[in-house]
Design an enzyme around this catalytic site. Structure first.
Site, PDB file in Angstrom:
ATOM      1  N   ASP A 155      -5.582   6.076   0.734  1.00 21.35           N
ATOM      2  CA  ASP A 155      -5.698   4.668   0.141  1.00 21.35           C
ATOM      3  C   ASP A 155      -7.270   4.149   0.316  1.00 21.35           C
ATOM      4  OD1 ASP A 155      -3.912   2.038   0.773  1.00 21.35           O
ATOM      5  OD2 ASP A 155      -5.520   1.679   1.974  1.00 21.35           O
ATOM      6  N   HIS A 181       0.820  -1.235   0.075  1.00 25.80           N
ATOM      7  CA  HIS A 181       0.014   0.130   0.049  1.00 25.80           C
ATOM      8  C   HIS A 181       0.788   1.204  -0.112  1.00 25.80           C
ATOM      9  CE1 HIS A 181      -3.961  -2.042   0.967  1.00 25.80           C
ATOM     10  NE2 HIS A 181      -3.294  -2.841   0.969  1.00 25.80           N
TER      11      HIS A 181
END
Ligand SMILES: COc1cc(-c2[o+]c3cc(O)cc([O-])c3cc2O[C@@H]2O[C@H](CO)[C@H](O)[C@H](O)[C@H]2O)cc(OC)c1O
Ligand SMILES: O=c1ccn([C@@H]2O[C@H](COP(=O)(O)OP(=O)(O)O)[C@@H](O)[C@H]2O)c(=O)[nH]1
Length: 506
Positions: free
Chosen positions: A123, A16
């Protein structure tokens, strides 16, 4: 006047954090220094995640400081600590609760910037940050580090939630996600498999709130997932309601130049024939049970093929619901005599390995992967066909897409109800099918080479991902981005109240 900035809100975790930083660096480069990137850092929840992030940040700060322009491009701003939940049911709930606690800090950090914020990019777990973007009237984009297929499922989930009664696993037939082949419930993310869990509610809430974003920046390429991306763009995943624009800008891969002194794993590969070695690596959190380790050892030994196995030890810190592996004590974990019996044709590596360099090596001919999206993109980038062994999160959906959709993998029988166990005999058979020169392996290899070309073409000058990135950049830089609430009236008219107001306790 201070140059405008784009604010990034990543979560910790290799798959991520780094792709988002890489994206930020591209934005800075595209602006020729006219725009900066500010990364808001939420304190990592475990010492291991904290030290991983600190290493990344140190490297990026050093690189920025050494840059010709004195490093005005990318800067990091640390957010204050928040209370860490201890009563969560898993990683998705954990992260979304942490992010929710951070929303006031995100808002204050943006308000306190010395330069105007052009956009907020967050995110997939940071949906609550949409509140900050709305209050501050800053356009908000979701940086989607997973496949377009997973994005389609998120967007479709509020409707599926209403259409299907009872648990998905117990329903007859398949799920309809436009753009995907009929989807068996066994390929759904863990999160959707138990409606009683709060993580189920989180998934559906996220899908609903995504409609409030300005756009989705997806680490995929238009020609890699054409039908699902078309279905999202046509509003077919959202009941005819136009979804926020998708920007497929991938593959975004951080590919640093290889070190002067090659890694030991890479040197080992040098002595093996072309496409003869099978890599086994289960991501940054891939932890295997002792029975899985024994089954893999048996399967590999019986297959007779060459292998490089990245085997990690049991986790020590589980506070965030993720399982961070440790270095493996090989003698304790492997069956007695295994290393001696496979000497010369096998290497078991007990700590983190340079996966990209290994996939790039000519001797690597196959990849047993846990199906993290970054690993899949890396495998395609280097033209290595796969054997999918999903373990968690959305990895079963990725595995389904690899085998049934893209045709770049030979199937492996994974018993999901037995903790994702694979029998030694099934592994042996699948390894032979992939590596043994038969028809099934040949087809997967051929298809992988096709998609390798697709990936590379997409990011070349004039390629589809380059163009999507350019459109996105112009939208952000030119201020043409719609605020998240701007679509609301259209959506509300079309939906006639069908889209429920998103409420979620976490
Ligand atoms: C950030 O740390 C972790 C993330 C995940 C995770 O969980 C998850 C759950 C869902 O219901 C749907 C998802 O799409 C999803 C995605 C996800 O992160 C993805 O992780 C994959 C590998 O685990 C891969 O890297 C993808 O590219 C990511 O987007 C899960 C997790 O532990 C199991 C984490 O620690
Ligand atoms: O031993 C390892 C394990 C993982 N990775 C890298 O870590 C990332 C893992 O991301 P992915 O999305 O595949 O899975 P996750 O770790 O998030 O589950 C990829 O870039 C891998 O190349 C690596 O370099 N060495």
């Amino acid at each position: 006047m201070a140059k405008p900035t784009v604010v990034l809100l990543p979560v910790w975790g290799d798959g991520h954090f780094m792709p988002m930083i890489e994206f930020g660096k591209r934005l800075v480069r595209a602006s020729g220094g006219a725009m900066s990137v500010t990364v808001l850092l939420m304190p990592a929840p475990t010492p291991q995640a904290g030290s991983d992030i600190a290493d990344h940040v140190r490297r990026e700060e050093a690189e920025a400081a050494a840059a010709a322009d004195g490093g005005g491009g990318i800067s990091f701003k640390r957010l204050p600590a928040v209370e860490i939940p201890t009563d969560h049911t898993g990683i998705d709930e954990f992260i979304s609760r942490v992010v929710r606690s951070h929303v006031p800090h995100v808002k204050a950090a943006i308000e306190g910037l010395a330069c105007p914020a052009k956009a907020l990019v967050f995110d997939i777990f940071c949906t609550p940050a949409l509140d900050a973007s709305r209050d501050l009237a800053v356009p908000a984009y979701v940086y989607f580090a997973s496949a377009g297929a997973t994005l389609a499922l998120f967007l479709r989930s509020p409707a599926i939630d209403e259409e299907v009664a009872g648990e998905f696993e117990e329903m007859d037939g398949m799920l309809d996600v436009p753009g995907l082949l009929p989807l068996p419930a066994t390929s759904l993310p863990d999160t959707l498999l138990d409606r009683k869990m709060s993580t189920y509610e989180w998934f559906v809430y996220t899908g609903r709130r995504y409609m409030d974003a300005t756009g989705f920046i997806v680490n995929t390429a238009a020609d890699l997932e054409p039908s699902v991306l078309a279905a999202i763009a046509d509003g077919r995943c959202t009941g005819g309601i136009p979804a926020p624009t998708v920007y497929p800008i991938g593959p975004v891969l951080a590919l640093p130049s290889p070190p002067e002194q090659p890694h030991e794993c890479v040197r080992w590969l040098d002595s093996h024939p072309r496409a003869s070695v099978l890599l086994l690596c289960f991501g940054s959190k891939g932890v295997l049970t002792p029975t899985m380790v024994t089954a893999i050892a048996d399967g590999l030994e019986r297959s007779g093929h060459r292998f490089l196995w990245v085997l990690r030890g049991p986790p020590v810190d589980n506070r965030d619901g993720a399982r961070h592996p440790t270095d493996a004590a090989l003698d304790e974990m492997l069956p007695e005599g295994f290393l001696e019996r496979t000497k010369g044709r096998g290497l078991v590596w007990p700590t983190r390995a340079p996966q990209k360099e290994i996939l790039a090596h000519a001797a690597t001919g196959g990849f047993v992967t846990h199906c993290g999206w970054n690993s899949i993109l890396e495998s395609l980038w280097f033209g290595v066909p796969m054997l999918p062994w999903p373990l968690a999160a959305e990895q079963h959906l990725n595995a389904f897409a690899l085998v049934a959709g893209m045709g770049v993998a030979v199937p492996l029988k994974v018993h999901r109800k037995r903790g994702n166990f694979v029998e030694a005999a099934d592994l042996e058979q699948a390894v032979r099918a992939l590596m043994g020169g038969g028809e099934e392996g040949r087809k997967a290899r051929e298809k992988t080479l096709e998609l390798k070309a697709v990936c590379r073409k997409a990011v070349e000058e004039g390629g589809s991902s380059r163009s999507a990135f350019q459109r996105l950049y112009e939208e952000i830089h030119g201020g043409g981005a719609e605020l998240s609430s701007k679509n609301e009236s259209v959506k509300a008219d079309k939906a006639e109240g069908h889209v429920k107001r998103a409420t979620y306790a976490h």
